[in-house]
Write an enzyme that holds these catalytic residues in place. Sequence first.
Site, PDB file in Angstrom:
ATOM      1  N   ASN A  76      -5.658  10.226  25.130  1.00 17.92           N
ATOM      2  CA  ASN A  76      -6.180  10.630  26.438  1.00 17.92           C
ATOM      3  C   ASN A  76      -7.678  10.420  26.517  1.00 17.92           C
ATOM      4  OD1 ASN A  76      -7.796  13.450  26.663  1.00 17.92           O
ATOM      5  ND2 ASN A  76      -6.521  13.446  24.821  1.00 17.92           N
ATOM      6  N   CYS A 138     -13.696  17.555  20.566  1.00 15.69           N
ATOM      7  CA  CYS A 138     -13.334  16.513  21.530  1.00 15.69           C
ATOM      8  C   CYS A 138     -14.155  15.240  21.252  1.00 15.69           C
ATOM      9  CB  CYS A 138     -13.605  17.045  22.927  1.00 15.69           C
ATOM     10  SG  CYS A 138     -13.051  15.931  24.196  1.00 15.69           S
ATOM     11  N   THR A 204      -8.345  15.697  18.522  1.00 13.52           N
ATOM     12  CA  THR A 204      -7.781  14.338  18.568  1.00 13.52           C
ATOM     13  C   THR A 204      -8.618  13.325  17.777  1.00 13.52           C
ATOM     14  OG1 THR A 204      -8.923  14.082  20.654  1.00 13.52           O
ATOM     15  CG2 THR A 204      -6.584  14.650  20.755  1.00 13.52           C
ATOM     16  N   CYS A 351      16.719  -3.509   1.006  1.00 17.75           N
ATOM     17  CA  CYS A 351      16.053  -3.022  -0.211  1.00 17.75           C
ATOM     18  C   CYS A 351      15.611  -4.208  -1.063  1.00 17.75           C
ATOM     19  CB  CYS A 351      16.987  -2.119  -1.001  1.00 17.75           C
ATOM     20  SG  CYS A 351      18.534  -2.915  -1.451  1.00 17.75           S
ATOM     21  N   CYS A 421      12.109  -1.280 -12.899  1.00 21.87           N
ATOM     22  CA  CYS A 421      11.805  -0.495 -11.678  1.00 21.87           C
ATOM     23  C   CYS A 421      10.619   0.438 -11.960  1.00 21.87           C
ATOM     24  CB  CYS A 421      13.048   0.299 -11.285  1.00 21.87           C
ATOM     25  SG  CYS A 421      12.751   1.541 -10.026  1.00 21.87           S
TER      26      CYS A 421
HETATM   27  C1  LIG Z   1      -4.467  15.367  27.468  1.00 26.05           C
HETATM   28  C2  LIG Z   1      -5.096  16.220  26.415  1.00 26.05           C
HETATM   29  C3  LIG Z   1      -6.160  17.044  26.721  1.00 26.05           C
HETATM   30  C4  LIG Z   1      -6.737  17.840  25.734  1.00 26.05           C
HETATM   31  N1  LIG Z   1      -7.750  18.681  26.065  1.00 26.05           N
HETATM   32  C5  LIG Z   1      -8.294  19.483  25.120  1.00 26.05           C
HETATM   33  C6  LIG Z   1      -9.291  20.427  25.460  1.00 26.05           C
HETATM   34  O1  LIG Z   1      -9.669  20.580  26.614  1.00 26.05           O
HETATM   35  N2  LIG Z   1      -9.824  21.174  24.462  1.00 26.05           N
HETATM   36  C7  LIG Z   1      -9.423  21.068  23.166  1.00 26.05           C
HETATM   37  O2  LIG Z   1      -9.930  21.784  22.296  1.00 26.05           O
HETATM   38  N3  LIG Z   1      -8.448  20.202  22.824  1.00 26.05           N
HETATM   39  C8  LIG Z   1      -7.881  19.413  23.771  1.00 26.05           C
HETATM   40  N4  LIG Z   1      -6.876  18.544  23.429  1.00 26.05           N
HETATM   41  C9  LIG Z   1      -6.468  18.442  22.009  1.00 26.05           C
HETATM   42  C10 LIG Z   1      -5.274  19.333  21.685  1.00 26.05           C
HETATM   43  O3  LIG Z   1      -5.572  20.689  21.867  1.00 26.05           O
HETATM   44  C11 LIG Z   1      -4.803  19.120  20.235  1.00 26.05           C
HETATM   45  O4  LIG Z   1      -5.851  19.470  19.358  1.00 26.05           O
HETATM   46  C12 LIG Z   1      -4.404  17.687  19.936  1.00 26.05           C
HETATM   47  O5  LIG Z   1      -3.773  17.114  21.064  1.00 26.05           O
HETATM   48  C13 LIG Z   1      -3.463  17.592  18.725  1.00 26.05           C
HETATM   49  O6  LIG Z   1      -2.271  18.315  18.932  1.00 26.05           O
HETATM   50  P1  LIG Z   1      -0.876  17.621  19.420  1.00 26.05           P
HETATM   51  O7  LIG Z   1      -0.586  16.491  18.493  1.00 26.05           O
HETATM   52  O8  LIG Z   1       0.112  18.736  19.397  1.00 26.05           O
HETATM   53  O9  LIG Z   1      -1.135  17.126  20.819  1.00 26.05           O
HETATM   54  C14 LIG Z   1      -6.258  17.764  24.405  1.00 26.05           C
HETATM   55  C15 LIG Z   1      -5.183  16.944  24.112  1.00 26.05           C
HETATM   56  C16 LIG Z   1      -4.586  16.192  25.099  1.00 26.05           C
HETATM   57  C17 LIG Z   1      -3.408  15.335  24.750  1.00 26.05           C
HETATM   58  S1  SF4 Z   2      21.122  -0.104  -0.857  1.00 28.01           S
HETATM   59 FE1  SF4 Z   2      20.063  -1.910  -0.075  1.00 28.01          FE
HETATM   60  S2  SF4 Z   2      21.697  -3.255   0.573  1.00 28.01           S
HETATM   61 FE2  SF4 Z   2      22.588  -1.219   0.361  1.00 28.01          FE
HETATM   62  S3  SF4 Z   2      22.425  -0.321   2.390  1.00 28.01           S
HETATM   63 FE3  SF4 Z   2      20.600   0.301   1.270  1.00 28.01          FE
HETATM   64  S4  SF4 Z   2      19.082  -1.249   1.802  1.00 28.01           S
HETATM   65 FE4  SF4 Z   2      21.062  -2.083   2.391  1.00 28.01          FE
HETATM   66  S1  SF4 Z   3      10.389  -1.052  -7.901  1.00 28.45           S
HETATM   67 FE1  SF4 Z   3      12.188   0.256  -8.041  1.00 28.45          FE
HETATM   68  S2  SF4 Z   3      11.781   1.893  -6.536  1.00 28.45           S
HETATM   69 FE2  SF4 Z   3      10.360   0.228  -6.075  1.00 28.45          FE
HETATM   70  S3  SF4 Z   3      11.404  -0.972  -4.521  1.00 28.45           S
HETATM   71 FE3  SF4 Z   3      11.902  -1.903  -6.495  1.00 28.45          FE
HETATM   72  S4  SF4 Z   3      13.797  -0.937  -7.140  1.00 28.45           S
HETATM   73 FE4  SF4 Z   3      12.959   0.317  -5.495  1.00 28.45          FE
END
Ligand SMILES: Cc1cc2nc3c(=O)[nH]c(=O)nc-3n(C[C@H](O)[C@H](O)[C@H](O)COP(=O)(O)O)c2cc1C
Ligand code: SF4
Ligand code: SF4
Length: 472
Positions: A76, A138, A204, A351, A421
């Site tokens: 935002n 902020c 944020t 894998c 591995c």
């Molecule tokens: C649109 C928007 C407006 C925000 N306004 C404020 C604000 O006015 N004051 C504040 O301290 N944080 C504000 N924040 C931050 C949020 O309080 C919060 O710290 C942040 O979004 C992380 O939390 P979340 O992942 O749950 O959104 C805002 C966030 C968003 C998305």
């Molecule tokens: S073990 Fe490997 S081949 Fe089997 S489902 Fe998982 S990712 Fe696919």
């Molecule tokens: S090294 Fe071992 S744990 Fe890592 S991706 Fe290969 S098989 Fe999986």
Amino acid sequence: MSKPDISANLAGITSPNPFWLASGPPTNSAYQVRRAFEAGWGGVVWKTISHEPIVNVYSRYGAVDYDGRKVMGFNNIELITDRTLEENLREIAEIKQEFPDHAVVVSLMVETNRESWHDIVKRVEDTGCDGLELNFGCPHGMSERGMGSAVGQVPEYTEMVTAWVKEIARTPVLIKLTPNIADIRFIGRAAKQGGADALCLINTINSVMGVDLETLMPKPHVAGRGSHGGYCGPAVKPIALNMVHQLAADPQVGLPISGVGGIQAWQDAVEFMLLGASNVQVCTAAMHYGFRIVEHFISGLQSWMQGRGFERLSDFVGHSVPAIGEWAELDLGYKVVAEIDQTKCINCGLCYIACEDGAHQSIDISRLGEDEYADRLTAADIGNGRGDGHDSAIQISGGKRVIAGAGDGYVNIYTIRQETCVGCNLCSLVCPVDECIAMVPAESEIPSMTWREYQDRLSRGEIEPIQPPSHV
Ligand SMILES: Cc1cc2nc3c(=O)[nH]c(=O)nc-3n(C[C@H](O)[C@H](O)[C@H](O)COP(=O)(O)O)c2cc1C
Ligand code: SF4
Ligand code: SF4
């Protein structure tokens, strides 16, 4: 067992549960806060207020959708409240009277001078609110005017403004921290020096959401121009958890923490509390799904606590803090290797590709003719599923045999070469079938010791250098 007590206490601010709405659009008015409390939220941090309402721009939000999932990350460029101080103060007082048992904390941001801070603190506390949260977090817009993260990125400013507020505040003072900093502990310590009663994080993260490939304009844009904004939502949770843990583990901080950042389910909230948060705050998830998500938060938390025998939040808050520390404290003699459960495998090869190109070339591929493959399976593997929630190895469709992962009459079989591995987890992370690849303990040639102990023993000549793993 009776229902666990989920009432929360953050630096003396009590609430019926630990779920607060974070300062943001959902807490911008009495109308919203009233509905939030009626829905079950335990507390709110009022949308940041100031002496004058700000002017916002039209077009404010952007989102990252990922793999069909909307709003994994949210951005935002909105500023603080667009309402007058008088309106906000009247509504905060009304709400506090209506909901005396709920936490009503007010977020503040004013010019960086002592008189302005003293004036707003007095006027806000006259509403009867339960606490103050100083928005030093902020990262956009307000920071260009010397407020928000412009304060929270400088330990000296953080300490100075906190101390100004503490000179006259009668209610607990929370400092809301910015994650846009190299080491959050320095700011946490500065807030503590200034007299803060608690910390709140994260605000944020600085971000640019992207550029529209058709119009070549930034997202979001205002008449063709963009600005860096604040990133939040599920994508930021690991960053927030790390910072909450860093502060919870720092003996020089030692303050209660309100955890914020990417919480969208009760499980997320529990993780924050295990890593030291006394309560949690939520913004994006409430904007995305509405206030009623708190019902799921409350019932999920209660049944998780009941299942583990926890009677109150303090039984587990901070429990996992000591389990995270420096890399140098990890045990070099601990060994796990991957193991594929062939009864669950759908022979997709993900894998194999991941290990071959991105890890340690430790998965073997062999080809089995379809008939031989079918012969190896039991009747339960064919047609009627294996009872594991996934497709059966062989389906009968239109009278024809269909084998998962088969081509040219063959089926690829993947097996882990456990001798080479390195136990990195990559294959199990990319495998699309739950619990198909397990990481199992294995005997290690290295004795149990941390890297520090290893260095000591090396320097004393007690141990030979550990040999690197063999590579292709
Ligand atoms: C649109 C928007 C407006 C925000 N306004 C404020 C604000 O006015 N004051 C504040 O301290 N944080 C504000 N924040 C931050 C949020 O309080 C919060 O710290 C942040 O979004 C992380 O939390 P979340 O992942 O749950 O959104 C805002 C966030 C968003 C998305
Ligand atoms: S073990 Fe490997 S081949 Fe089997 S489902 Fe998982 S990712 Fe696919
Ligand atoms: S090294 Fe071992 S744990 Fe890592 S991706 Fe290969 S098989 Fe999986």
